[in-house]
Design a protein around this motif. Structure first.
Motif, PDB file in Angstrom:
ATOM      1  N   ASP A  16       0.273  -1.560  -5.856  1.00 53.82           N
ATOM      2  CA  ASP A  16      -0.527  -0.864  -4.858  1.00 53.82           C
ATOM      3  C   ASP A  16      -1.935  -1.462  -4.890  1.00 53.82           C
TER       4      ASP A  16
ATOM      5  N   PRO B 234       0.821  -1.214   0.000  1.00 47.97           N
ATOM      6  CA  PRO B 234       0.000   0.000   0.000  1.00 47.97           C
ATOM      7  C   PRO B 234       0.855   1.263   0.000  1.00 47.97           C
ATOM      8  N   GLY B 235       0.487   2.203  -0.851  1.00 44.68           N
ATOM      9  CA  GLY B 235       1.188   3.480  -0.873  1.00 44.68           C
ATOM     10  C   GLY B 235       0.693   4.426   0.197  1.00 44.68           C
ATOM     11  N   ASP B 236      -0.486   4.169   0.708  1.00 38.37           N
ATOM     12  CA  ASP B 236      -1.110   5.028   1.711  1.00 38.37           C
ATOM     13  C   ASP B 236      -1.217   4.244   3.013  1.00 38.37           C
ATOM     14  N   ARG B 237      -0.304   4.531   3.965  1.00 34.84           N
ATOM     15  CA  ARG B 237      -0.295   3.800   5.226  1.00 34.84           C
ATOM     16  C   ARG B 237      -1.558   4.070   6.046  1.00 34.84           C
ATOM     17  N   VAL B 238      -2.084   5.291   5.963  1.00 35.75           N
ATOM     18  CA  VAL B 238      -3.295   5.626   6.717  1.00 35.75           C
ATOM     19  C   VAL B 238      -4.468   4.773   6.250  1.00 35.75           C
ATOM     20  N   ARG B 239      -4.566   4.589   4.936  1.00 35.43           N
ATOM     21  CA  ARG B 239      -5.653   3.766   4.395  1.00 35.43           C
ATOM     22  C   ARG B 239      -5.533   2.328   4.900  1.00 35.43           C
TER      23      ARG B 239
END
Length: 311
Positions: free
Chosen positions: A292, A201-206
């Motif tokens: 991703d 994942p490129g978005d750790r928050v997601r």
């Protein structure tokens, strides 16, 4: 046909969407899925391991689910034997083997071979368990520091499973685990051509949001009741490998009255995030094709990688 079909290794952190992608690839290539998960091997541990639903299993055949009881052990060495046998059987039917999961130790053992370590010995382990019950795992960690300081330095004093294994290896071989781990038996040639895909994942928050939602769903589905039932049906202890799995470890503390419902949730989510972080660290060091999981053409991109290997 067996020589033509590659083995697809689909890796990724927890809650990254591996199962959905594995199902999509299996349906596109008439494949079958070999589960690479050290928790989903246990019978009755369904909710806390996010085991595939019976509907998904009806869509695509799955291997290495529900093969041992939670009071039994399951090793990387046994996984390699079981997984290779499944791959051979899948290819014999003209199907594409898709090995999907998040237990990176199993992927490493499968692709790089196993360390030349002695097999486990139930008598030695039972003795160590008795000593741990009497003196505590920190005392055994101190003993490990004397015979294998390198391994002890990288293990917390509460890591019962790894402390036990390191002491067991020293007892059986007379050598420290740290001296033996670099010697590998060699990767198996039975995998043949391999396509390695990693969901990163490129978005750790997601990813963290997905982890929280999934853990909440497990609690709503009855994780605590599932563990309560397992404890009634089997002779279990918190130091057993099955009970050290994320989610079950925290649920055990809740059932024992050591934490409340709020702490169960917060600790479970935190432990799952830590697991995902370790998985991602390992994945970034591999040569797998990084994908991703939120990219709109995810299935197409993974499909292209498999097509290239089949040509």
């Amino acid at each position: 046909m067996q020589r033509m079909l590659p083995a697809v290794l689909l890796m990724g952190p927890t809650a990254s969407g591996k199962s959905a992608l594995a199902l999509a690839l299996a349906e596109r290539f008439a494949g079958e899925i070999v589960t690479v998960d050290s928790a989903q091997v246990y019978r009755g541990m369904d909710i806390g391991t996010a085991k595939p639903t019976f509907a998904d299993r009806a869509r695509v055949a799955h291997h290495l689910l529900d093969i041992v009881d939670p009071d039994q052990g399951y090793s990387a060495a046994r996984f390699v034997r079981d997984a290779l046998a499944a791959v051979v059987a899948i290819r014999a039917h003209g199907k594409l083997p898709i090995l999907a999961g998040g237990t990176m130790l199993y992927f490493k053992a499968l692709t790089e071979g196993l360390s030349a370590l002695p097999p486990s010995d139930s008598a030695v382990r039972a003795e160590l368990d008795l000593r741990a019950a009497r003196d505590g795992w920190p005392a055994l960690h101190a003993e490990l520091a004397r015979v294998d300081p390198e391994t002890a330095a990288r293990l917390p004093a509460t890591d019962a499973q790894r402390i036990q294994r390191a002491l067991e290896v020293h007892r059986l071989s007379g050598q420290p685990l740290s001296a033996l781990q670099g010697r590998r038996a060699g990767a198996s040639a039975e995998l043949g051509t391999v396509v390695s895909l990693a969901l990163i994942p490129g978005d750790r928050v997601r990813l963290h949001d997905a982890i929280a939602r999934r853990f909440d769903a497990m609690l709503d589905a009855g994780l605590v009741d599932e563990l309560r039932s397992l404890r009634e049906r089997h002779t279990l202890a918190p130091e057993m490998p099955a009970m050290r799995c994320v989610g079950y470890r925290q649920a055990w503390e809740f059932l024992d009255g050591r934490i409340d419902a709020h702490s169960l949730r917060s600790r479970g989510i935190a432990a799952t995030r830590q697991l995902a972080k370790r998985q991602l660290t390992w994945l970034r060091a591999t040569r797998a094709t990084a994908l991703d999981p939120v990219r709109p053409d995810l299935v197409a991109a993974a499909t292209d990688s498999v097509h290239v290997a089949m040509q």
